[in-house]
Each structure stands twice: as structure tokens, then as C-alpha cells.
Design an enzyme around this catalytic site. Sequence first.
Site, mmCIF file in Angstrom:
data_model
loop_
_atom_site.group_PDB
_atom_site.id
_atom_site.type_symbol
_atom_site.label_atom_id
_atom_site.label_comp_id
_atom_site.label_asym_id
_atom_site.label_seq_id
_atom_site.Cartn_x
_atom_site.Cartn_y
_atom_site.Cartn_z
ATOM 1 N N CYS A 1 -6.715 -4.597 -1.063
ATOM 2 C CA CYS A 1 -7.765 -3.664 -1.147
ATOM 3 C C CYS A 1 -8.430 -3.587 0.287
ATOM 4 O O CYS A 1 -8.938 -2.498 0.642
ATOM 5 C CB CYS A 1 -9.016 -4.254 -2.085
ATOM 6 S SG CYS A 1 -8.478 -4.700 -3.774
ATOM 7 N N ASP A 2 -8.558 -4.882 0.949
ATOM 8 C CA ASP A 2 -9.262 -4.786 2.184
ATOM 9 C C ASP A 2 -8.698 -5.065 3.363
ATOM 10 O O ASP A 2 -8.964 -4.900 4.650
ATOM 11 C CB ASP A 2 -10.259 -6.020 2.143
ATOM 12 C CG ASP A 2 -11.280 -5.597 0.857
ATOM 13 O OD1 ASP A 2 -11.598 -4.643 0.783
ATOM 14 O OD2 ASP A 2 -11.823 -6.765 0.439
ATOM 15 N N CYS B 1 -9.072 -9.867 -1.809
ATOM 16 C CA CYS B 1 -7.872 -8.871 -2.342
ATOM 17 C C CYS B 1 -7.439 -8.239 -0.958
ATOM 18 O O CYS B 1 -8.169 -7.409 -0.138
ATOM 19 C CB CYS B 1 -8.552 -7.892 -3.219
ATOM 20 S SG CYS B 1 -7.425 -6.537 -3.452
#
Length: 303
Positions: free
Chosen positions: A135-136, A132
Amino acid sequence: MTDIAIIGGGPAGLAASLYAARGGASVRLIEELFPGGQIVKTHCIENYPGAPDGPDGYALAARLEEHAAKAGVTPEYAGVVSLRLSESEKEITLSTGETFAAKAVILCMGASPRQIGVPGERELTGKGVSYCATCDGAFYRGRTATVIGGGDTAISDALYLSRLCKQVYVVHRRDRLRASAVLANAALQTENITFVWNSVPEAFLGTERLTGVRLKNTATGECSELQTDGVFVAIGIVPRTDLIAGQVALARDGSIETNERMETSVPGVFAAGDVRNTPLRQVVTACADGAVAATYAIEAVRV
Ligand code: NAP
């Protein structure tokens, strides 16, 4: 008894709940984590009709949830432990211990990112290997990231990362992208995105943290090592059907078989969105599936 239980609060589930509630049915929408499903991993949704400013996934998820709430549906946050679908009265058991009955069920469990299955993947997940970018991605600000895959997810991840990272590599097993032309052209013209064509990862390297990827050229068979701080695996999705194993007919790719009314092989059970066998997995098609499923679920519970 609840008229319609909706399992999963992504775009398909939220749209289904809106249509079902507006159609006069009593609805329970069960979501495990947060509303929005896969779209919350998307930094910019540029192709949702009526939203030309390209909202981020969180914003669109929040609007979908707000719209469902306006129709009277509030998602219930719980895991679904088991489903019994074969009888006319469907049984849904939640992680809270509650079991409730519904006249119809709409399955909207979505899909999970596919793993690539090379050495180091499992050990280094969360230590440099991610699924992701939204997200990261921030962990790799000013550093080097590598995206594996050539579809829409891989290329939109690469574009997102190119705005954060010093250098982004896209490793693709062929020499042509599967991604839509708009995304592909943008990535091909982005200075700090380098394409590594005809290549697949053989191993993710590193012990405590990822340090690089061992690559194999699919045309020549040659191996090489690419140093990178992070890897984003974006090689497609796997429909989430564990809950209904053996109860509902699946297509060859593991997604749920439906007809154009979103009816599955089991009377009173419908499926919508990424979990079903669909030729196009987009937010707009997931919402459309949800609307169709709700319409025919209402018809089913009123018989
Ligand atoms: P996808 O379209 O199935 O693409 C998967 C990519 O990974 C392909 O390029 C494929 O290569 C490659 N791949 C598959 N297995 C591999 C393996 N074992 N090793 C190396 N490479 C492998 O999946 P996706 O990009 O996640 O998209 C899923 C769905 O969501 C699609 O319908 C997509 O259109 C949609 N989506 C849309 C948007 C958008 O419109 N903005 C954004 C994200 C996702 P080949 O090309 O050689 O098959």
C-alpha cells in the site's frame, strides 16, 4: 432464512462461498471493506498452486470474487456489528441496521498486523510508520525504508521495497530468518538490502514525520540510531476475534479453536483461514479451510 452466513471476504470466505453456493445452500457473504483480505497487501503470490506467474494480491482477489459470483454469490459490503451464535438460529446484525438469521455461520474475519508497541508507533502511523509495503511502498521511491521482522511478510516486503527504494534495512531480533528459504535467499542476495541482526526497535523517532529508529542490540544491549524515511512493521498477525468474544472457544494465541471439519465449539458455527488456529497461514490453506467449512456447514443445515 439464509442457510449460511459467511463473515469476511478474504480467500477463506470467498472459497467457502463458492463451495457453499455450488453445494446448493443459500449464502450471504458479508465483507467490511474489499474482497481479498490480507492478500491485497501482497504484491506477488508465488506459491498459489496453479498460478505460476505469481499474480498480485488484487488480481487473485478479483479472480476469487469472480469465481464466487459465477456460483451466484456477490459479497455485500457492510460491517458486522454483532453476532449471536448460541441459538440454533444465528443472528447477524449489520452496520446498515439490518439483522438477519442464518442456520450456520462461517467465521472468516482473518487477522490484522501485530503492532510492536514502542514509543512513537501510534503517533507516527501514517507519517512514516506503516504495516503494508504494497500500500505505502511507493511513498519511499528512491529513499530509505526499514522493515521490522524476519518472517515471510517482512522478507517479501523487503524484496518489494528493494525494487523501489535506494536502501532497505531489515531489523530482526535474531540472527536467523524465519521466512521460507526461497524468500530468505533472495533477500540475502539483494544488494540494497542490509540486515541488522539481533536488534529490536526501542522507539520510532520524529515529531511531524518519522526520521529514524532507535535500536537495541539483543545480544550486547547496545543502543544505536538508524536513519530511515519509512518503517514497515511486519512482526506477525493478530486474529480478528472481537466480534465473537466470549461466544466461541479460542486457542491460547487468540485464534479460533476448530476441529478438522472447521467446526468451532458452538454447533453450526465454523471458522476458516487466518482467524482459526492453524499451523500454516497461506492463501492455499485459507481456501482449503473455506472449502472444508462450507462442506460441513451444508451438512449441518441439512440435518
Ligand atoms: P510470522 O511468521 O509470525 O513472523 C513474525 C516475525 O516477526 C518473526 O520473524 C518474529 O521473530 C518477529 N517478531 C515477532 N514479534 C516480534 C517483536 N515483538 N519484536 C520484534 N520481532 C518480532 O508472521 P508473518 O511473517 O506476518 O507471517 C504470518 C503468516 O503468513 C505465516 O504463516 C507466513 O508463512 C504467512 N505468509 C506467507 C507468505 C508467503 O508465503 N509468501 C507471505 C506473507 C505471510 P522470530 O523469528 O524471532 O520469532
